[in-house]
Structure formats: C-alpha cells, structure tokens
Design an enzyme around this catalytic site. Structure first.
Site, PDB file in Angstrom:
ATOM      1  N   THR A   1       0.877  -1.171   0.000  1.00  0.00           N
ATOM      2  CA  THR A   1       0.000   0.000   0.000  1.00  0.00           C
ATOM      3  C   THR A   1       0.912   1.217   0.000  1.00  0.00           C
ATOM      4  O   THR A   1       1.952   1.175   0.641  1.00  0.00           O
ATOM      5  CB  THR A   1      -0.806   0.068   1.325  1.00  0.00           C
ATOM      6  OG1 THR A   1      -1.501  -1.146   1.509  1.00  0.00           O
ATOM      7  CG2 THR A   1      -1.773   1.231   1.341  1.00  0.00           C
TER       8      THR A   1
ATOM      9  N   VAL B   1     -12.330  -6.171   0.059  1.00  0.00           N
ATOM     10  CA  VAL B   1     -11.873  -4.797   0.248  1.00  0.00           C
ATOM     11  C   VAL B   1     -11.097  -4.748   1.561  1.00  0.00           C
ATOM     12  O   VAL B   1     -11.520  -5.326   2.564  1.00  0.00           O
ATOM     13  CB  VAL B   1     -13.073  -3.826   0.292  1.00  0.00           C
ATOM     14  CG1 VAL B   1     -12.648  -2.436   0.738  1.00  0.00           C
ATOM     15  CG2 VAL B   1     -13.755  -3.757  -1.078  1.00  0.00           C
ATOM     16  N   GLY B   2      -9.965  -4.080   1.541  1.00  0.00           N
ATOM     17  CA  GLY B   2      -9.139  -4.001   2.752  1.00  0.00           C
ATOM     18  C   GLY B   2      -9.385  -2.731   3.540  1.00  0.00           C
ATOM     19  O   GLY B   2     -10.448  -2.109   3.462  1.00  0.00           O
TER      20      GLY B   2
ATOM     21  N   GLY C   1      -4.969  -5.772   5.987  1.00  0.00           N
ATOM     22  CA  GLY C   1      -6.040  -4.817   6.221  1.00  0.00           C
ATOM     23  C   GLY C   1      -7.090  -5.277   7.205  1.00  0.00           C
ATOM     24  O   GLY C   1      -7.640  -4.467   7.967  1.00  0.00           O
TER      25      GLY C   1
HETATM   26  N1  GLY Z   1      -3.512  -2.784   3.566  1.00  0.00           N
HETATM   27  C1  GLY Z   1      -4.033  -3.070   2.306  1.00  0.00           C
HETATM   28  C2  GLY Z   1      -5.014  -4.137   2.293  1.00  0.00           C
HETATM   29  O1  GLY Z   1      -5.068  -4.950   3.202  1.00  0.00           O
HETATM   30  O2  GLY Z   1      -5.769  -4.206   1.351  1.00  0.00           O
END
Ligand code: GLY
Length: 344
Positions: free
Chosen positions: A202, A231-232, A256
């Site tokens: 990210t 979705v994160g 996430g």
């Molecule tokens: N930190 C990014 C995700 O887990 O999608």
C-alpha cells in the site's frame, strides 16, 4: 509573550523559505516538540519517489491535500505489485483498487473495488469534493469516474502481474485469514521478499504543509489473489487513513483485516491526541492488534502504521521486522527509515 506567539512572529519575519527546512517548536504540548514543517512521510521504499511528488507541492507552499494526492499518484503510475493498474490481480484475474483521501477540514472520500481506472486516489478526491458521499464502490465508482472524465483503461494485466498470476494459478493456494492459526497462509506470500523482509502493499502518505494543515492519502490493489470483491482497510476512513487537523494524521499498511478490526489509524490519532509522540502512538496501536490475538503467533503477519502530529513530529511502527517508511522535510532530506517493531 508565549513561546508559540514569539515563534509565529519569528517565522513571519523569517519568511516561507525558512519554514521548509526549519524546526518548529510548540509550547502547545507537554513535551518540547522538535518537528519539521512542511513534512511528508509515506509507507515503504516506494515512499521515496512518492515523497518527491508531494514535496514539489509542499516546497512551494502548496496545500497538504494536493501534496498527498500528487505524491501517491507517482506510485499509482509505477509498475508495482501492489498499487495501481500494474498490480497483482484478484483470484479471478482482475485488478481491483481501493483508495482514500482526507483533508484538513475532516472531509474525506474513498473508492473501493474500482477497476480499470489509473488513479483511484483522484477519484476518491472527486468523491469527497463532488458528491455528498464518502465512499463509492465497484461499478458505481467506475461509472462515476468515467462521468468525471477519467479514462477507462483496457483492463489487461501488466507483464509482471500476468506472470505472477499464472504462477499462482498452478497451486491456487489461498487461505487468507486474520486468524493466527492460518497466519502462515499464502495470502502474505507476495509481500515476502527473499531476504525475509516485506514488499510494500500500500502507499499511505500523510503530510503537514507550511500553513500548518494536515492531510492524508492511501491507495492499493489490496491483497494479491484475493477473493473477488474483497476490500481491505485502505478505503475505510479510520482504518487505513485518518486525519484530525487538531492533532495529526496516520495511515496504515499490511494485513487490512487486522487494521479494520481495531480502527487502526483512528486509534493512532486518538493516542496522539492524548499527548503521545507519533511513534509511541503507532506502537500502541500495533500492540492493540497483537493483544487481540491473546498470545497467538503473529510472526507472519505484518501491519505498519506511520503518523505525524501538528508539530511535524513523525514516527512509525510495525508488528514484525521489515516495515520501512520514507520521510521528507527538505530538498535534500528524503530518507528511508526502518521502523521499530513489536515482535523480534
Ligand atoms: N492494507 C491493504 C489491504 O489490506 O488491502
């Protein structure tokens, strides 16, 4: 005359250029702060280039919001495993993108599960500025982007992503779980480097501008080979990104699901509001994630937080070794820092 007021006058007479490289002290906190203004910090090695994009805005007295958008656009343009259209796809072979942005007034916008758009961060900003909403997802987000003039790209995988996906398909191993029992899952394999470190997953960026305002941004393709629709934390305000202009800002990277469960960046900012230094606040949030697992083995799970406060102090912290972030506060100061971590 208070120290703060004296400094404001000094800064006023010294002019804007002195703000760029100078240290700023604030008597508003209990600790004597030794920060920098303006300043931008961002996650992972990719943050070095991203910071350059942001610094071009900040060094000219620009707004932190513009800086954090321009900065992460650099990474969205780069061919990377984990950010932008060149990134690894989901398990069905589609690249899906999540992004969020937040300004100094507490306005925020985000997109989730967005496909075939090159700059999700800019779509997130349009959601914030052009709609009464905070988050748009999936085909609706894509439709909105096209209506706003963004180009619908062809959706083909990059050469690297195609290769990685074909390799992954041979076994199609996928046991993503935030459960520690499953923490040795392949879900994190794409983030593991041969040297045992982690690749970036990210780009998260937070900045303080010369006017003393804070903003943040966060953009990702999320977990490689994820379940379609996953979705994160990155597009979730308070999880992947949070800004409070009275306090500072924080952003997150890593698994996430773990970040979402503790409202990670909101937690970091609240810890800073209690007077903690940014690094201490990030550490406390990491420890909260670890505590939630009641002693389970978390050595293959990485979460990293970075944060800045209003005094321009900064810090970062990870669960395990390998998390780094880039800090830029002068033309000649853009430095990669390896964060301290909780588990040896
Ligand atoms: N930190 C990014 C995700 O887990 O999608």
């Amino acid at each position: 005359m208070s120290l703060h007021r004296r400094q404001m006058i000094q800064l006023g007479t010294l002019g804007l250029s002195s703000l760029f490289a100078g240290k700023v002290f604030s008597a508003g906190t209990k600790r004597l702060a030794t920060g920098h203004k303006p300043i931008v910090i961002s996650t992972w090695d990719a943050g070095i280039n991203a910071n350059k994009g942001a610094w071009n805005v900040l060094r000219n007295g620009g707004r932190a919001l513009d800086a954090v958008e321009q900065g992460v656009m650099v990474t969205e343009n780069e061919q990377s495993c984990c950010v932008g259209l060149g990134a690894n796809p989901d398990r069905d072979g589609f690249v899906t993108l999540d992004a969020s942005i937040m300004d100094e007034n507490g306005n925020c916008g985000s997109v989730a599960f967005l496909e075939r758009i090159k700059h999700p961060i800019s779509v997130a900003r349009r959601v914030m500025e052009k709609t009464p909403h905070v988050m748009l997802a999936g085909v609706g987000a894509q439709q909105f982007a096209v209506e706003q003039g963004f180009t619908l790209e062809d959706g083909k995988l990059s050469d690297d992503a195609k290769k990685a996906y074909e390799e992954w398909l041979k076994k199609s191993e996928y046991k993503p779980s935030a459960n520690i029992e499953n923490s040795k899952s392949t879900s994190f394999a794409p983030l593991r480097l041969p040297n045992g470190g982690f690749n970036h997953d990210t780009i998260g960026m937070v900045a303080l501008d010369a006017h003393g305002n804070v903003s943040g941004s966060c953009t990702t393709s999320g977990m490689a080979f994820k379940v379609r629709g996953r979705v994160g934390d990155s597009p979730i305000i308070g999880a992947g990104l949070f800004v409070d202009n009275e306090v500072g800002a924080a952003t997150a990277t890593g698994l996430g699901e773990e970040v979402i469960k503790v409202c990670g960046t909101h937690l970091v900012v609240e810890y800073m509001a209690q007077g903690m230094h940014p690094e201490e606040a990030c550490k406390k949030a990491v420890e909260k994630i670890i505590r939630r697992h009641k002693g389970g083995d978390m050595k293959d799970v990485q979460v990293g937080f970075i944060a800045i406060n209003k005094q321009g102090e900064y810090g970062g912290y990870g669960i395990v070794k390998g998390f780094n972030y880039a800090v830029c506060y002068a033309d000649d100061h853009n430095e990669l820092i390896y964060a301290k971590y909780a588990l040896p």
